[in-house]
Design a protein around this motif. Structure first.
Motif, PDB file in Angstrom:
ATOM      1  N   LEU A 141      -3.739  -6.142  -8.862  1.00  0.00           N
ATOM      2  CA  LEU A 141      -5.046  -6.188  -9.816  1.00  0.00           C
ATOM      3  C   LEU A 141      -5.183  -7.463 -10.685  1.00  0.00           C
ATOM      4  O   LEU A 141      -6.318  -7.883 -10.825  1.00  0.00           O
ATOM      5  N   TYR A 142      -4.032  -7.956 -10.974  1.00  0.00           N
ATOM      6  CA  TYR A 142      -4.099  -8.972 -11.833  1.00  0.00           C
ATOM      7  C   TYR A 142      -4.652 -10.248 -10.713  1.00  0.00           C
ATOM      8  O   TYR A 142      -5.479 -11.029 -11.669  1.00  0.00           O
ATOM      9  N   ALA A 143      -4.131 -10.414  -9.812  1.00  0.00           N
ATOM     10  CA  ALA A 143      -4.735 -11.630  -8.678  1.00  0.00           C
ATOM     11  C   ALA A 143      -6.148 -11.299  -8.653  1.00  0.00           C
ATOM     12  O   ALA A 143      -6.841 -12.273  -8.774  1.00  0.00           O
ATOM     13  N   SER A 168     -16.642  -8.952  -5.258  1.00  0.00           N
ATOM     14  CA  SER A 168     -16.166  -8.977  -3.825  1.00  0.00           C
ATOM     15  C   SER A 168     -14.868  -9.574  -3.706  1.00  0.00           C
ATOM     16  O   SER A 168     -13.891  -9.229  -2.928  1.00  0.00           O
ATOM     17  N   ILE A 169     -14.934 -10.846  -4.231  1.00  0.00           N
ATOM     18  CA  ILE A 169     -13.991 -12.039  -3.999  1.00  0.00           C
ATOM     19  C   ILE A 169     -12.775 -11.388  -4.498  1.00  0.00           C
ATOM     20  O   ILE A 169     -11.552 -11.564  -3.927  1.00  0.00           O
ATOM     21  N   GLY A 170     -12.727 -10.898  -5.883  1.00  0.00           N
ATOM     22  CA  GLY A 170     -11.636 -10.257  -6.461  1.00  0.00           C
ATOM     23  C   GLY A 170     -11.135  -9.020  -5.795  1.00  0.00           C
ATOM     24  O   GLY A 170      -9.700  -8.985  -5.645  1.00  0.00           O
ATOM     25  N   ALA A 171     -11.850  -8.254  -5.238  1.00  0.00           N
ATOM     26  CA  ALA A 171     -11.310  -7.263  -4.346  1.00  0.00           C
ATOM     27  C   ALA A 171     -10.560  -7.474  -3.356  1.00  0.00           C
ATOM     28  O   ALA A 171      -9.468  -7.013  -2.891  1.00  0.00           O
ATOM     29  N   VAL A 172     -11.228  -8.418  -2.628  1.00  0.00           N
ATOM     30  CA  VAL A 172     -10.644  -8.763  -1.168  1.00  0.00           C
ATOM     31  C   VAL A 172      -9.231  -9.455  -1.826  1.00  0.00           C
ATOM     32  O   VAL A 172      -8.238  -9.458  -0.865  1.00  0.00           O
ATOM     33  N   ALA A 174      -6.705  -7.003  -2.392  1.00  0.00           N
ATOM     34  CA  ALA A 174      -6.180  -6.070  -1.155  1.00  0.00           C
ATOM     35  C   ALA A 174      -5.193  -7.010  -0.516  1.00  0.00           C
ATOM     36  O   ALA A 174      -4.457  -6.471   0.090  1.00  0.00           O
ATOM     37  N   GLY A 175      -5.628  -8.313  -0.337  1.00  0.00           N
ATOM     38  CA  GLY A 175      -4.717  -9.211   0.573  1.00  0.00           C
ATOM     39  C   GLY A 175      -3.575  -9.315   0.030  1.00  0.00           C
ATOM     40  O   GLY A 175      -2.341  -9.402   0.428  1.00  0.00           O
ATOM     41  N   LEU A 188       2.450  -7.911  -0.363  1.00  0.00           N
ATOM     42  CA  LEU A 188       3.635  -7.548  -1.005  1.00  0.00           C
ATOM     43  C   LEU A 188       4.204  -6.275  -0.311  1.00  0.00           C
ATOM     44  O   LEU A 188       5.404  -6.240  -0.153  1.00  0.00           O
ATOM     45  N   PHE A 189       3.550  -5.295   0.076  1.00  0.00           N
ATOM     46  CA  PHE A 189       4.042  -4.021   0.660  1.00  0.00           C
ATOM     47  C   PHE A 189       4.391  -4.657   2.229  1.00  0.00           C
ATOM     48  O   PHE A 189       5.312  -4.089   2.720  1.00  0.00           O
ATOM     49  N   LEU A 190       3.763  -5.685   2.882  1.00  0.00           N
ATOM     50  CA  LEU A 190       4.357  -6.013   4.152  1.00  0.00           C
ATOM     51  C   LEU A 190       5.785  -6.607   3.737  1.00  0.00           C
ATOM     52  O   LEU A 190       6.572  -6.485   4.655  1.00  0.00           O
ATOM     53  N   MET A 191       6.105  -7.377   2.589  1.00  0.00           N
ATOM     54  CA  MET A 191       7.222  -8.021   2.505  1.00  0.00           C
ATOM     55  C   MET A 191       8.276  -6.644   2.228  1.00  0.00           C
ATOM     56  O   MET A 191       9.427  -6.841   2.738  1.00  0.00           O
TER      57      MET A 191
END
Length: 158
Positions: free
Chosen positions: A14-16, A35-39, A42-43, A48-51
């Motif tokens: 959310l910060y990013a 929309s750029i902030g939401a993307v 999400a990225g 982070l969850f992939l890590m």
């Protein structure tokens, strides 16, 4: 996965997203910035969850993802101000620092890097490149030191 880690990752994402939205607001308008902030959020969350998912398989793979994530984010944050060559060099240096820090403080190193990158992007709205980079470096150093203290305290209470 620990609930606190999930909360920490969600807050970091959310910060990013919020920082990216604020930085692009003037150029792109409210809708496009949102929309750029939401993307972005999400990225960052997916990365982070992939890590964490990869950490269950092998720590080496997680380290590779951490380094790749750091290079990509640092390059995207800095290329506009520094140019391709200097942004690439700085991104590689940041990746080495965060990769080494990851060995000692785990995911806190990545979160410290995200925090410092956000500080840089926000400061660039008001300051020139050099002072913003210096403050980014100081922020990163302070956050990595705080991460080491937090990690040491966590290990001592186990």
């Amino acid at each position: 996965m620990d609930l606190f880690l999930v909360l920490l990752f969600v807050l970091a994402a959310l910060y990013a997203g919020a920082v990216t939205g604020l930085v692009t607001l003037r150029e792109r308008g409210l809708r496009r910035a949102a929309s750029i902030g939401a993307v972005t959020a999400a990225g960052v969350a997916a990365s982070l969850f992939l890590m964490v998912l990869l950490a269950h398989v092998t720590v080496a793979a997680t380290l590779v993802v951490v380094v790749a994530f750091t290079v990509a984010v640092a390059y995207l944050v800095l290329v506009r101000d520094l140019g391709r060559q200097r942004a690439t060099q700085t991104a590689v240096g940041a990746a080495v620092l965060i990769g080494l820090s990851f060995v000692f403080v785990s995911y806190l190193a990545v979160l410290a890097f995200l925090g410092a990158a956000g500080v840089y992007l926000l400061l660039r709205l008001w300051l020139r490149t050099r002072p913003a980079l210096l403050l980014m470096g100081g922020t990163l150093g302070g956050l990595l030191a705080a991460s080491a203290v937090v990690f040491a305290v966590a290990l001592s209470t186990m």
